[in-house]
Design an enzyme around this catalytic site. Structure first.
Site, PDB file in Angstrom:
ATOM      1  CB  SER A  17     -10.901  -4.888  -4.666  1.00  0.00           C
ATOM      2  OG  SER A  17     -12.086  -4.839  -4.901  1.00  0.00           O
ATOM      3  CB  CYS A  18      -6.374  -6.311  -6.631  1.00  0.00           C
ATOM      4  SG  CYS A  18      -4.657  -6.126  -6.997  1.00  0.00           S
ATOM      5  N   PRO A  19      -5.309  -5.486  -3.421  1.00  0.00           N
ATOM      6  CG  PRO A  19      -3.422  -4.936  -2.310  1.00  0.00           C
ATOM      7  CD  PRO A  19      -4.720  -4.174  -2.920  1.00  0.00           C
ATOM      8  CG  ASP A  44     -10.522  -8.947  -7.497  1.00  0.00           C
ATOM      9  OD1 ASP A  44     -10.826  -8.436  -8.723  1.00  0.00           O
ATOM     10  OD2 ASP A  44      -9.686  -8.359  -7.042  1.00  0.00           O
ATOM     11  CG  ASP A  50      -4.250 -10.227  -8.791  1.00  0.00           C
ATOM     12  OD1 ASP A  50      -3.311  -9.795  -9.604  1.00  0.00           O
ATOM     13  OD2 ASP A  50      -5.104  -9.403  -8.057  1.00  0.00           O
TER      14      ASP A  50
END
Length: 81
Positions: A17-19, A44, A50
């Protein structure tokens, strides 16, 4: 899709998941030669904006293509310098 370029390396960040997809993409691109293309595989949904935003705001990289299918997002990032 990849007919326009040769993939030098594939980075599998599925499940991250981010980041982390962006962080791991940056690390992988840093280790590549100029002109090389990195294929990134992510799950994701946030990685769509992103990775695109990171590539737009980062000198020396170019997002040359992206695709979505089978719940996997694929990005093709070229190191330009």
């Amino acid at each position: 899709m990849s007919a326009e370029f040769d993939i030098a390396e594939t980075l599998d960040v599925k499940g991250a998941s981010c980041p982390m997809p962006v962080v791991q993409t940056k690390t992988a691109v840093d280790d590549m030669d100029a002109g090389d293309v990195l294929e990134v595989l992510a799950t994701d949904p946030g990685s769509m904006s992103d990775i695109d935003g990171w590539a737009d705001g980062t000198d020396g990289v170019e997002l040359v293509d992206q695709a979505e299918g089978d719940d996997v997002y694929r990005y093709y990032v070229r190191k330009t310098e």
